[in-house]
Design a protein around this motif. Structure first.
Motif, PDB file in Angstrom:
ATOM      1  N   MET A  26       1.019  -1.081  -0.086  1.00 59.36           N
ATOM      2  CA  MET A  26      -0.043  -0.062   0.075  1.00 59.36           C
ATOM      3  C   MET A  26       0.999   1.335   0.032  1.00 59.36           C
ATOM      4  SD  MET A  26      -3.425   0.990   0.365  1.00 59.36           S
ATOM      5  CE  MET A  26      -4.391   2.194   0.793  1.00 59.36           C
ATOM      6  N   LEU A  30       0.879   3.998  -2.979  1.00 61.75           N
ATOM      7  CA  LEU A  30       0.402   5.460  -2.527  1.00 61.75           C
ATOM      8  C   LEU A  30       1.535   6.511  -2.741  1.00 61.75           C
ATOM      9  CD1 LEU A  30      -1.584   5.001   0.847  1.00 61.75           C
ATOM     10  CD2 LEU A  30      -2.411   5.397  -1.525  1.00 61.75           C
ATOM     11  N   SER A  31       2.715   5.881  -2.680  1.00 58.10           N
ATOM     12  CA  SER A  31       3.972   6.720  -2.938  1.00 58.10           C
ATOM     13  C   SER A  31       4.132   7.042  -4.535  1.00 58.10           C
ATOM     14  CB  SER A  31       5.472   5.973  -2.629  1.00 58.10           C
ATOM     15  OG  SER A  31       5.311   5.963  -1.200  1.00 58.10           O
ATOM     16  N   GLY A  34       1.238   9.246  -5.550  1.00 60.64           N
ATOM     17  CA  GLY A  34       1.594  10.773  -4.811  1.00 60.64           C
ATOM     18  C   GLY A  34       2.629  11.257  -5.734  1.00 60.64           C
ATOM     19  N   VAL A 151      -7.321   1.461  -2.230  1.00 62.17           N
ATOM     20  CA  VAL A 151      -6.902   2.544  -2.832  1.00 62.17           C
ATOM     21  C   VAL A 151      -8.117   3.047  -3.768  1.00 62.17           C
ATOM     22  CG1 VAL A 151      -5.420   3.420  -4.794  1.00 62.17           C
ATOM     23  CG2 VAL A 151      -4.642   1.777  -2.935  1.00 62.17           C
TER      24      VAL A 151
END
Length: 538
Positions: A26, A30-31, A34, A151
């Motif tokens: 996760m 997300l990185s 982002g 997500v």
């Protein structure tokens, strides 16, 4: 899908590792999202400021915060990716250990007759390809699916926060359809094809192994070319079905990506209205569609995983079917034993499937502490009778009751491991002193004491570093270590000369004092000390 339940239950016995592994995946995802979103926002902001400056309008931009965020996400994505790979591959290896242990426990519980229904090539397929299909179930299917759903929910929540509920609802519906197409839709379209392909691959794998094993015979018969051509036709069929399954998964992947792109377009379209109303800024307007496009990386893993789910379920079905334990047909426990008896057999019929009975109406009562020898020629059924006594082969008829026992089979079986590990199979809690003492009983202490590793000496594949007599004595020592009150020894002194046999038999008399011993051999000189001898008909 019911066939996967016992294996899923086994996988979920490590919830802590699964949650930690999922958290690392996760964080990586997300990185990545982002990094993509902040980069899009920063590029857009920079472009707008540049246009304002070119038009002579005073404008400023903070380069440090977005620049720092980009660097942070770039580094964190790399770090989390590395940690995720190391940690989750370790988890997969642990899950593989759990699966194999459970599998071998099931095999140990199944009767020998049930296990003999499959050829060696088929068992090889069970223990390799079918197990491999299960050991990555978490990393390939469970974690990506759960994280894709999570997500997606986060992105929809972000849409509601940055834009409005109406846009978030519309985006959520489109992404839900994309998710269903990539998962359940792929599975429903490919499950039968994947299951059939899995069966065909197993048949082809078995045929190739049998072709290699029987190559000399096929060459002698002049049929290598015809058989090889048949194998090529089977391989072509398998590859054709694989291409068909890949095509279906590819279409579902394309459909899910199309809907993800559609959700980005819808967000951009709705964002223009909000931008004109002054609700959102230009950079924020660009940030969300780019974040949605980042979902494509997550969804890309799903069609392939669900396209193989039918094959995974087929593998689980084969393992459940071929490794299931069978209920014993007769009572082989201590209940029903007469007083002071260690083994009691009445009206026993012994036979192999498809063959005539070796024994009918066999009767035997062995008292606790008694030493019984059973003699018979080759083929008289000694080893089969020992298999029935030990519970490895169910009796065709009659009743059998025994106390706890340990069994030295006629075939010497050693594992590719150390001497210590092979001995500890008989008594896992045995001390080093006990191991050396039992080696003295079988006259192997002097053999291993000079070795550099002594008890940790590597025995090689099936004990290949030992002579036949030495390997037999290691197997005998392993059985003598076991504390079971009943000991069955089938040809215990195979490969030993008369002098060594006599010395070991004398030491065994003291070691086995108080235990019930049933020994089987071809002649009386191959038996340890006995109280009575039973002769089987030739």
């Amino acid at each position: 899908m019911r066939d996967l339940k016992p294996w899923l239950a086994l996988i979920f016995k490590r919830p802590g590792r699964l949650v930690m592994g999922g958290a690392l995946i996760m964080a990586t995802l997300l990185s990545g999202i982002g990094l993509l979103a902040v980069s899009g926002w920063f590029i857009t902001e920079t472009a707008l400021v540049g246009m304002l400056l070119a038009a002579g309008v005073a404008a400023t931009i903070n380069l440090y915060v977005p620049g720092g965020a980009i660097r942070f996400f770039a580094v964190s994505r790399t770090v989390f990716r590395y940690l995720e790979r190391v940690y989750n591959h370790d988890t997969v290896l642990r899950l593989l250990t759990d699966i194999r242990v459970a599998l071998f426990q099931s095999l140990a519980s199944a009767s020998r007759r049930h296990r003999r229904q499959l050829t060696g090539a088929e068992w090889l397929s069970r223990l390799t390809s079918d197990v491999d299909a299960l050991d990555t179930l978490y990393l390939r299917l469970i974690a990506p699916t759960a994280l894709a759903a999570l997500v997606t929910a986060l992105v929809v929540a972000l849409t509601a926060a940055l834009f409005d509920i109406k846009t978030a609802t519309l985006v959520g519906l489109v992404l839900l359809v994309a998710f269903l197409i990539a998962t359940i839709g792929t599975y429903l379209r490919t499950r039968h094809l994947a299951a059939r392909q899995s069966d065909c691959q197993e048949s082809l794998r078995t045929a190739v192994i049998e072709y290699i094993e029987g190559f000399a015979e096929l060459t002698a018969a002049g049929r290598t070319g015809k058989h090889a051509a048949w194998l090529m036709r089977q391989a072509h069929q398998v590859t054709s079905e694989q291409a068909q399954a890949d095509t279906l998964a590819g279409w579902h992947l394309a459909g899910s990506h199309l809907l993800i792109n559609l959700s980005a377009v819808l967000t951009l379209w709705a964002g223009f209205a909000l931008f004109r109303a002054g609700v959102v800024s230009g950079p924020v307007l660009v940030l969300l569609p780019i974040a949605l496009l980042g979902l494509a990386e997550i969804y890309a893993m799903l069609p392939d995983a669900f396209g193989k789910l039918g094959a995974t379920a087929a593998s689980a079905s084969r393992l459940n079917r071929d490794c299931q334990a069978e209920e014993p047909a007769r009572d082989t426990g201590a209940q029903g034993l007469p007083a002071n008896a260690a083994l009691f057999a009445t009206n026993l019929a012994v036979k192999h499937p498809g063959h005539a009975p070796l024994f009918t109406h066999f009767e035997l009562e062995v008292n606790a502490g008694e030493r019984v020898g059973i003699l018979g020629y080759s083929g008289s059924g000694k080893s089969t009778l020992a298999d029935v006594f030990s519970g490895l082969l169910p009796a065709a008829h009659g009743n059998l009751a025994t106390r706890d026992l340990v069994y030295l089979t006629q075939k010497t079986v050693l594992f590719e491991d150390t001497l210590r590990a092979n001995l500890l199979l008989g008594a896992p809690n045995a001390s080093e002193t006990e191991l050396w003492r039992i080696l003295e009983v079988v006259e192997l202490a002097d053999r291993f004491a000079p070795e550099p590793d002594q008890l940790d000496t590597w025995l090689g594949s099936s004990g290949s570093r030992l002579s036949g007599g030495e390997a037999r004595r290691v197997a005998l020592a392993r059985v003598l270590l076991n504390p079971a009150p009943v000991v069955i020894l089938d040809e215990p002194f195979t490969g030993l000369d008369a002098g060594t046999r006599a010395r070991i038999a004398k030491r065994m008399d003291l070691l086995l004092e108080g235990k019930t011993v049933i020994s089987l051999a071809h002649g009386p000189d191959a038996l340890p000390g006995t109280d009575r001898v039973i002769h089987l008909p030739g």
